[in-house]
Design an enzyme around this catalytic site. Sequence first.
Site, PDB file in Angstrom:
ATOM      1  N   PRO A  16      -1.055  -4.626   9.602  1.00 52.94           N
ATOM      2  CA  PRO A  16       0.506  -4.501   9.997  1.00 52.94           C
ATOM      3  C   PRO A  16       1.257  -3.756   8.631  1.00 52.94           C
ATOM      4  O   PRO A  16       0.772  -3.636   7.558  1.00 52.94           O
ATOM      5  CB  PRO A  16       1.239  -5.834   9.599  1.00 52.94           C
ATOM      6  N   ASN A  17       2.176  -2.979   9.283  1.00 56.44           N
ATOM      7  CA  ASN A  17       2.901  -2.109   8.512  1.00 56.44           C
ATOM      8  C   ASN A  17       2.266  -0.954   7.715  1.00 56.44           C
ATOM      9  O   ASN A  17       2.871   0.235   7.163  1.00 56.44           O
ATOM     10  CB  ASN A  17       3.579  -2.947   7.245  1.00 56.44           C
ATOM     11  N   ARG A  24       6.673   3.925   3.520  1.00 55.35           N
ATOM     12  CA  ARG A  24       6.564   2.738   2.800  1.00 55.35           C
ATOM     13  C   ARG A  24       6.358   2.584   1.583  1.00 55.35           C
ATOM     14  O   ARG A  24       5.253   2.942   1.323  1.00 55.35           O
ATOM     15  CB  ARG A  24       5.603   2.019   3.986  1.00 55.35           C
ATOM     16  N   TYR A  29       1.964   2.919  -2.321  1.00 54.91           N
ATOM     17  CA  TYR A  29       1.058   3.264  -1.335  1.00 54.91           C
ATOM     18  C   TYR A  29       0.917   4.663  -0.981  1.00 54.91           C
ATOM     19  O   TYR A  29      -0.193   5.109  -0.571  1.00 54.91           O
ATOM     20  CB  TYR A  29       1.480   2.446   0.119  1.00 54.91           C
ATOM     21  N   ASN A  80      -8.372  -2.868   6.622  1.00 48.28           N
ATOM     22  CA  ASN A  80      -7.261  -3.093   5.526  1.00 48.28           C
ATOM     23  C   ASN A  80      -6.408  -4.077   6.411  1.00 48.28           C
ATOM     24  O   ASN A  80      -5.438  -3.906   7.442  1.00 48.28           O
ATOM     25  CB  ASN A  80      -6.561  -1.795   5.317  1.00 48.28           C
ATOM     26  N   ALA A  83      -1.017  -7.472   5.143  1.00 50.99           N
ATOM     27  CA  ALA A  83      -0.532  -8.719   4.705  1.00 50.99           C
ATOM     28  C   ALA A  83      -1.399  -9.887   5.382  1.00 50.99           C
ATOM     29  O   ALA A  83      -1.499 -11.058   4.790  1.00 50.99           O
ATOM     30  CB  ALA A  83       1.150  -9.095   5.137  1.00 50.99           C
ATOM     31  N   GLU A 104     -13.841  -4.704   3.296  1.00 42.47           N
ATOM     32  CA  GLU A 104     -12.365  -4.754   3.220  1.00 42.47           C
ATOM     33  C   GLU A 104     -11.836  -3.858   2.182  1.00 42.47           C
ATOM     34  O   GLU A 104     -12.365  -3.477   1.006  1.00 42.47           O
ATOM     35  CB  GLU A 104     -12.066  -6.335   2.522  1.00 42.47           C
ATOM     36  N   HIS A 106      -8.035  -2.181   0.275  1.00 48.15           N
ATOM     37  CA  HIS A 106      -6.861  -2.204   0.178  1.00 48.15           C
ATOM     38  C   HIS A 106      -6.328  -0.929  -0.891  1.00 48.15           C
ATOM     39  O   HIS A 106      -7.186  -0.415  -1.591  1.00 48.15           O
ATOM     40  CB  HIS A 106      -6.279  -3.262  -0.654  1.00 48.15           C
ATOM     41  N   ARG A 113      -0.969  -7.239  -8.621  1.00 45.54           N
ATOM     42  CA  ARG A 113       0.327  -7.390  -8.054  1.00 45.54           C
ATOM     43  C   ARG A 113       0.581  -8.859  -7.953  1.00 45.54           C
ATOM     44  O   ARG A 113       0.340  -9.635  -8.720  1.00 45.54           O
ATOM     45  CB  ARG A 113       0.090  -6.924  -6.683  1.00 45.54           C
TER      46      ARG A 113
HETATM   47  C1  DQA Z   1      -2.640  -3.610   1.134  1.00 46.14           C
HETATM   48  C2  DQA Z   1      -2.233  -4.855   0.188  1.00 46.14           C
HETATM   49  C3  DQA Z   1      -1.351  -5.996   0.873  1.00 46.14           C
HETATM   50  O1  DQA Z   1      -1.105  -7.061   0.048  1.00 46.14           O
HETATM   51  C4  DQA Z   1      -0.190  -5.556   1.588  1.00 46.14           C
HETATM   52  O2  DQA Z   1       0.451  -6.759   2.401  1.00 46.14           O
HETATM   53  C5  DQA Z   1      -0.376  -4.206   2.431  1.00 46.14           C
HETATM   54  C6  DQA Z   1      -1.135  -3.314   2.085  1.00 46.14           C
HETATM   55  C7  DQA Z   1      -2.812  -2.551   0.506  1.00 46.14           C
HETATM   56  O3  DQA Z   1      -3.484  -1.774   1.347  1.00 46.14           O
HETATM   57  O4  DQA Z   1      -2.770  -2.349  -0.706  1.00 46.14           O
HETATM   58  O5  DQA Z   1       0.353  -4.050   3.509  1.00 46.14           O
HETATM   59  O6  DQA Z   1      -3.657  -4.280   2.053  1.00 46.14           O
END
Ligand code: DQA
Length: 150
Positions: A16-17, A24, A29, A80, A83, A104, A106, A113
């Site tokens: 998501p997002n 964003r 990011y 990825n 959240a 996995e 990020h 964080r």
């Molecule tokens: C994320 C880190 C997560 O905590 C966050 O909710 C994201 C992006 C990252 O790529 O750094 O949406 O997965």
Amino acid sequence: MEQSKDSLKVLVIHGPNLNMLGKREPDIYGKTTLDEINSTLEELGNRLGLAVETFQSNHEGAIVDKIQKDAAIQNGLIINPAAFTHTSIAIRDALLLLDIPVIEIHLSNIYKREPFRHKSLISDVATAQITGFGVQGYSMALEALAKMIE
Ligand code: DQA
């Protein structure tokens, strides 16, 4: 039967997002869009002899469905979960169905964080985790997967 390298497939799932990358929180990011990340991965996949499929959803169930339906016929998965990393037992359980390497990833370093991001429900069921390398992490993940599955 040994699979020829040209027919090896890698699925990349974005949670998501991540469709909003570029707009964003660019200080966290970066400014690269999801389309740019996907194009880079497809091009790198071509060079590595891997067919790369990408998928993004803002919905937990859609990600579970995709893992159930399509991940098992792939040779590797990069995910990825965004959240959902910190909340989704459902995605974790779906990953446990797989018998392929799972990376996995990020963009940000989740351990640097907020405390709620320090816990990943995915990391102990993934083969490996890449965190904090920004967009470069995706290419690192694909190169590592290529070596694992060749
Ligand atoms: C994320 C880190 C997560 O905590 C966050 O909710 C994201 C992006 C990252 O790529 O750094 O949406 O997965």
